[in-house]
Design a protein around this motif. Structure first.
Motif, PDB file in Angstrom:
ATOM      1  N   GLN A  48       0.833  -1.211   0.000  1.00  0.00           N
ATOM      2  CA  GLN A  48       0.000   0.000   0.000  1.00  0.00           C
ATOM      3  C   GLN A  48       0.864   1.256   0.000  1.00  0.00           C
ATOM      4  OE1 GLN A  48      -2.606  -0.555   3.354  1.00  0.00           O
ATOM      5  NE2 GLN A  48      -3.816  -2.134   2.325  1.00  0.00           N
ATOM      6  N   ARG A  49       1.952   1.241   0.778  1.00  0.00           N
ATOM      7  CA  ARG A  49       2.869   2.391   0.772  1.00  0.00           C
ATOM      8  C   ARG A  49       3.458   2.583  -0.631  1.00  0.00           C
ATOM      9  NH1 ARG A  49       4.068   0.565   6.040  1.00  0.00           N
ATOM     10  NH2 ARG A  49       5.809  -0.733   5.342  1.00  0.00           N
ATOM     11  N   ARG A  50       3.745   1.478  -1.274  1.00  0.00           N
ATOM     12  CA  ARG A  50       4.286   1.541  -2.628  1.00  0.00           C
ATOM     13  C   ARG A  50       3.269   2.173  -3.593  1.00  0.00           C
ATOM     14  NH1 ARG A  50       8.573  -0.801  -5.028  1.00  0.00           N
ATOM     15  NH2 ARG A  50       8.426  -1.013  -7.295  1.00  0.00           N
ATOM     16  N   ALA A  51       2.038   1.744  -3.497  1.00  0.00           N
ATOM     17  CA  ALA A  51       0.987   2.291  -4.367  1.00  0.00           C
ATOM     18  C   ALA A  51       0.758   3.770  -4.097  1.00  0.00           C
ATOM     19  CB  ALA A  51      -0.311   1.502  -4.175  1.00  0.00           C
ATOM     20  N   GLN A  52       0.784   4.158  -2.826  1.00  0.00           N
ATOM     21  CA  GLN A  52       0.575   5.564  -2.459  1.00  0.00           C
ATOM     22  C   GLN A  52       1.648   6.472  -3.042  1.00  0.00           C
ATOM     23  OE1 GLN A  52       0.424   5.239   1.802  1.00  0.00           O
ATOM     24  NE2 GLN A  52      -1.684   4.482   1.825  1.00  0.00           N
ATOM     25  N   ARG A  53       2.832   5.928  -3.236  1.00  0.00           N
ATOM     26  CA  ARG A  53       3.928   6.725  -3.787  1.00  0.00           C
ATOM     27  C   ARG A  53       3.965   6.669  -5.319  1.00  0.00           C
ATOM     28  NH1 ARG A  53       9.564   6.048  -0.878  1.00  0.00           N
ATOM     29  NH2 ARG A  53       9.857   7.889  -2.187  1.00  0.00           N
ATOM     30  N   GLY A  54       3.010   5.951  -5.904  1.00  0.00           N
ATOM     31  CA  GLY A  54       2.941   5.883  -7.350  1.00  0.00           C
ATOM     32  C   GLY A  54       4.000   5.004  -7.983  1.00  0.00           C
ATOM     33  N   LEU A  55       4.560   4.076  -7.207  1.00  0.00           N
ATOM     34  CA  LEU A  55       5.592   3.180  -7.724  1.00  0.00           C
ATOM     35  C   LEU A  55       4.945   2.021  -8.473  1.00  0.00           C
ATOM     36  CD1 LEU A  55       7.867   3.144  -4.549  1.00  0.00           C
ATOM     37  CD2 LEU A  55       8.344   4.293  -6.715  1.00  0.00           C
ATOM     38  N   PRO A  56       5.620   1.470  -9.461  1.00  0.00           N
ATOM     39  CA  PRO A  56       5.013   0.390 -10.259  1.00  0.00           C
ATOM     40  C   PRO A  56       4.725  -0.853  -9.434  1.00  0.00           C
ATOM     41  CG  PRO A  56       7.344   0.645 -10.784  1.00  0.00           C
ATOM     42  CD  PRO A  56       6.976   1.813  -9.941  1.00  0.00           C
ATOM     43  N   ARG A  57       3.651  -1.512  -9.763  1.00  0.00           N
ATOM     44  CA  ARG A  57       3.258  -2.748  -9.085  1.00  0.00           C
ATOM     45  C   ARG A  57       4.129  -3.892  -9.592  1.00  0.00           C
ATOM     46  NH1 ARG A  57      -0.792  -6.636 -10.367  1.00  0.00           N
ATOM     47  NH2 ARG A  57      -1.790  -7.592  -8.553  1.00  0.00           N
ATOM     48  N   PHE A 177      17.567  -1.563   4.282  1.00  0.00           N
ATOM     49  CA  PHE A 177      16.366  -2.398   4.427  1.00  0.00           C
ATOM     50  C   PHE A 177      15.286  -1.664   5.234  1.00  0.00           C
ATOM     51  CE2 PHE A 177      19.432  -5.984   3.693  1.00  0.00           C
ATOM     52  CZ  PHE A 177      18.853  -6.414   2.504  1.00  0.00           C
ATOM     53  N   ALA A 178      15.696  -0.931   6.255  1.00  0.00           N
ATOM     54  CA  ALA A 178      14.730  -0.139   7.028  1.00  0.00           C
ATOM     55  C   ALA A 178      14.145   0.977   6.167  1.00  0.00           C
ATOM     56  CB  ALA A 178      15.399   0.446   8.267  1.00  0.00           C
ATOM     57  N   ASP A 179      14.984   1.615   5.388  1.00  0.00           N
ATOM     58  CA  ASP A 179      14.501   2.689   4.508  1.00  0.00           C
ATOM     59  C   ASP A 179      13.550   2.145   3.450  1.00  0.00           C
ATOM     60  OD1 ASP A 179      16.062   4.473   5.905  1.00  0.00           O
ATOM     61  OD2 ASP A 179      17.721   4.446   4.458  1.00  0.00           O
ATOM     62  N   SER A 180      13.853   0.962   2.936  1.00  0.00           N
ATOM     63  CA  SER A 180      12.996   0.382   1.898  1.00  0.00           C
ATOM     64  C   SER A 180      11.634  -0.004   2.461  1.00  0.00           C
ATOM     65  CB  SER A 180      13.681  -0.827   1.256  1.00  0.00           C
ATOM     66  OG  SER A 180      13.804  -1.893   2.185  1.00  0.00           O
ATOM     67  N   ALA A 181      11.616  -0.499   3.699  1.00  0.00           N
ATOM     68  CA  ALA A 181      10.346  -0.865   4.328  1.00  0.00           C
ATOM     69  C   ALA A 181       9.459   0.358   4.525  1.00  0.00           C
ATOM     70  CB  ALA A 181      10.604  -1.551   5.666  1.00  0.00           C
ATOM     71  N   ALA A 182      10.071   1.465   4.921  1.00  0.00           N
ATOM     72  CA  ALA A 182       9.305   2.685   5.175  1.00  0.00           C
ATOM     73  C   ALA A 182       8.697   3.259   3.909  1.00  0.00           C
ATOM     74  CB  ALA A 182      10.209   3.728   5.837  1.00  0.00           C
ATOM     75  N   GLY A 183       9.375   3.050   2.771  1.00  0.00           N
ATOM     76  CA  GLY A 183       8.906   3.668   1.537  1.00  0.00           C
ATOM     77  C   GLY A 183       8.253   2.729   0.548  1.00  0.00           C
ATOM     78  N   GLY A 184       8.064   1.458   0.937  1.00  0.00           N
ATOM     79  CA  GLY A 184       7.466   0.522   0.005  1.00  0.00           C
ATOM     80  C   GLY A 184       8.345   0.249  -1.199  1.00  0.00           C
ATOM     81  N   GLN A 185       9.645   0.213  -0.961  1.00  0.00           N
ATOM     82  CA  GLN A 185      10.590  -0.013  -2.041  1.00  0.00           C
ATOM     83  C   GLN A 185      11.481  -1.215  -1.740  1.00  0.00           C
ATOM     84  OE1 GLN A 185      11.827   4.377  -1.944  1.00  0.00           O
ATOM     85  NE2 GLN A 185      12.207   3.837  -4.092  1.00  0.00           N
TER      86      GLN A 185
END
Length: 212
Positions: A48-57, A177-185
């Motif tokens: 959901q965080r990934r989608a909110q940031r407009g990142l590709p599914r 890894f912590a940064d990626s979790a926070a941003g859905g990346q």
């Protein structure tokens, strides 16, 4: 292939590994479905965080924290090359259902005495499942290793006493890894040339070797 990441102890990094394995497989051109079998829904939160940031599914994600997992996961597996199950902590019934659904089981362990002791419960559940599924294979995955600590250096020796093998690939404790979790990346999206990205790639290479 259905791969379940399971450990009865919480906080071992199951969701981080599950999302990164699913993402790495997808980036290699595989169709992947991530099943979030943890009632906390951390893997779904990540998507959901990934989608909110407009990142590709990258892959499909389904919440399936119920004891019928072993009946439903194989049906989903018919629509994908790989199904990755992010398993629940401390819920034996759900873990048993995930075990019965899986072809392969990955048990993430952190290099701490508490994680190594707690892994015995997961091994016991696995051995129960192998009575009904003799072809079920499993291995430990060393996660969040800090190389400068004594236990970090000795964890592989400690795991040698367990009845399951440990994968050669290890994932270390890294800020990315912590940064990626926070941003859905994924780590490879944030830092393509990083050690974290290489570690995930090596882990997936070894997992794919289970097919042969």
């Amino acid at each position: 292939m259905i791969i379940a990441l399971l450990n009865q102890k919480g906080g071992v990094g199951k969701t981080t590994l599950a999302t990164h394995i699913a993402g790495e497989l997808a980036l290699r051109g595989k169709t992947v479905i991530l099943l979030d079998a943890d009632p906390q829904g951390s893997a779904l939160d990540w998507t959901q965080r990934r989608a909110q940031r407009g990142l590709p599914r990258l892959f499909g994600a389904v919440g399936l924290a119920r004891e019928t997992l072993h009946q439903e996961a194989p049906q989903l597996a018919q629509r994908a090359d790989h199904v990755i199950i992010d398993g629940p902590p401390r819920i034996a019934a759900l873990a048993r259902s995930a075990l019965m659904a899986a072809d392969r089981v990955l048990i993430p362990v952190q290099p701490s005495p508490f994680d190594l002791w707690a892994s015995a419960e997961m091994v016991s559940l696995l051995q129960e499942a192998q009575v009904f599924k003799p072809a079920l294979r499993a291995a430990f995955a060393i996660n969040r290793r800090v190389s400068t600590t004594i236990i970090g250096r000795e964890v592989r020796q400690a795991l040698a006493d367990q009845p399951l093998p440990a994968l050669h690939a290890e994932v270390r404790q890294r800020i990315v890894f912590a940064d990626s979790a926070a941003g859905g990346q994924l780590a490879c999206e944030l830092a393509p040339d990083s050690a974290a990205s290489r570690e995930v790639s090596c882990l997936v290479d070894e997992l794919l070797g289970w097919e042969t």
